[in-house]
Design a protein around this motif. Sequence first.
Motif, PDB file in Angstrom:
ATOM      1  N   GLY A 313      27.498 -21.182  82.702  1.00 28.94           N
ATOM      2  CA  GLY A 313      27.930 -21.417  83.570  1.00 28.94           C
ATOM      3  C   GLY A 313      28.455 -22.998  84.344  1.00 28.94           C
ATOM      4  N   ASP A 318      33.202 -28.721  83.546  1.00 27.17           N
ATOM      5  CA  ASP A 318      32.103 -29.325  84.489  1.00 27.17           C
ATOM      6  C   ASP A 318      32.360 -30.846  83.849  1.00 27.17           C
ATOM      7  N   SER A 345      32.076 -23.267  84.106  1.00 25.24           N
ATOM      8  CA  SER A 345      32.788 -22.568  84.855  1.00 25.24           C
ATOM      9  C   SER A 345      34.975 -22.832  84.757  1.00 25.24           C
TER      10      SER A 345
END
Length: 485
Positions: A313, A318, A345
């Motif tokens: 995730g 990021d 992501s």
Amino acid sequence: MDLYRHLRLVRRHWWIVLLTLMVAMGVTALVTVRAQPRYVASVTFFVTTPSQGVTDAYQGGLFLQQRVKSYAELLTSDRLAQSVVADNPVGLTAEQVQRRVSTSTETGTVLLRASVTDTDQTRALRVTEALSARFVELVQKVETTQDGKAGPIKIEVVSGPRVSPTPVSPQPVRNFTIGALVGLLAGIGLAILRGLADVRLRDAAGLQRVTGSPLLGEIPFETTAKASPLIVGEAAASARAEAVRKLRTNLRFVDVHEPARVIAVTSALQGEGKTTMSCNLAIALAEAGWRVLLVDADLRRPKVGDYLGLDNGVGLTDVLVGDVQVGDVVQRWGDKSLLVLPSGSAPPNPSELLGSKAMADLLLALRESADIVIIDTAPLLAVTDGVVVAVQADGALLVTQQGRTSRSQVAAAARSLHSVSVRLLGCVLNMAKVPKTEAYQYEAYRVVAAAEPPVVPAEQVSGPRHAEQPGVVSDHTQELTRLSR
């Protein structure tokens, strides 16, 4: 060399030869079974002429040999066929009788042989008997002179008429022999044509020629690889794991003067096993004691987290956009000195993100915190992401699946790297068919290790857990944490 290549093509496409042979034998069997039996009735004539002395006999023999050729044509003439049909009805027309009659002569003799071939044994004999009788009469008529004197030629039946007790056709043995030979030759030809028309890469030598780079590894195909893609547990003792270790050794010594510390692993197409190769190579390097960092830079179809069982995730994306620090998202895998930076992501602009200054700065920082950085990138022919990442690495490793990718596709992938001056460290032939002799050699030297302890569940590396990990792993993660501050 061409003969050896053709033999290899026949061996590779043996199923084509077998299939063609089976089809040829099937067609032969069908034709043989459906063919009507044919019988042959024959009769032999002797042509002679009265002669006196040796000289007359020699000249008469030459005359008769020339005459016999004409009589052979007379046996298949319309006049003789009509005479046979008129005097001895056999249920055939004159044209049908002609088609059934064949003649033959023996060179240097005055023997003339007539044969009648028919599907009815009795009819063949009747036609031959009528033909022999009418032929003698016809010759006497055509040789009779104008003043009514008999001609100098005399024809006698010396053999027959007789009919063969068994059919002369079909002949199963002969038919199947010819069918097998034709099928075998046709199969070999088709196998060679199929091989010459096949543009896919089939061997390591072809991969080296197309890429112009050394072959660093040849990973054998294993049926268990799909269920157990990683070389851990029981798979650690497999031939595939040993091939990855050979790749590890070759990769470390591909250029001792300028060793590659940041390596981009890529392929020409999707599904050639580049992600599995990245994970297994990172595991093998960590087993050797290297501080390894595996980065999932395939931002479009990330698979590293799925293979290693990690949370995907939050990760590279990021970090590049500045939402998190690298030390907060790097995850340790197992009990080895292996850290993993997941993809994170999905971004809307993967190529721009991977080619940004933030990515260059990140790779520079990671280079200092790890001995080797393995980057899993996107396929080269699908998108430009792989080239963007490879430019920033020390070199690229090109993975190609045997029998799946064409030579032109691999060549295009290699050109895309060379066009931007990427250092192509070498190529790897994945899912290769290894000769049985090599497999036997490995089995003879394979060491069955004791059961390994269970793999430590993947967990996110954080401040308090860094200190709990002794040795190399602790130093490795602490360095990444320091870089994130």
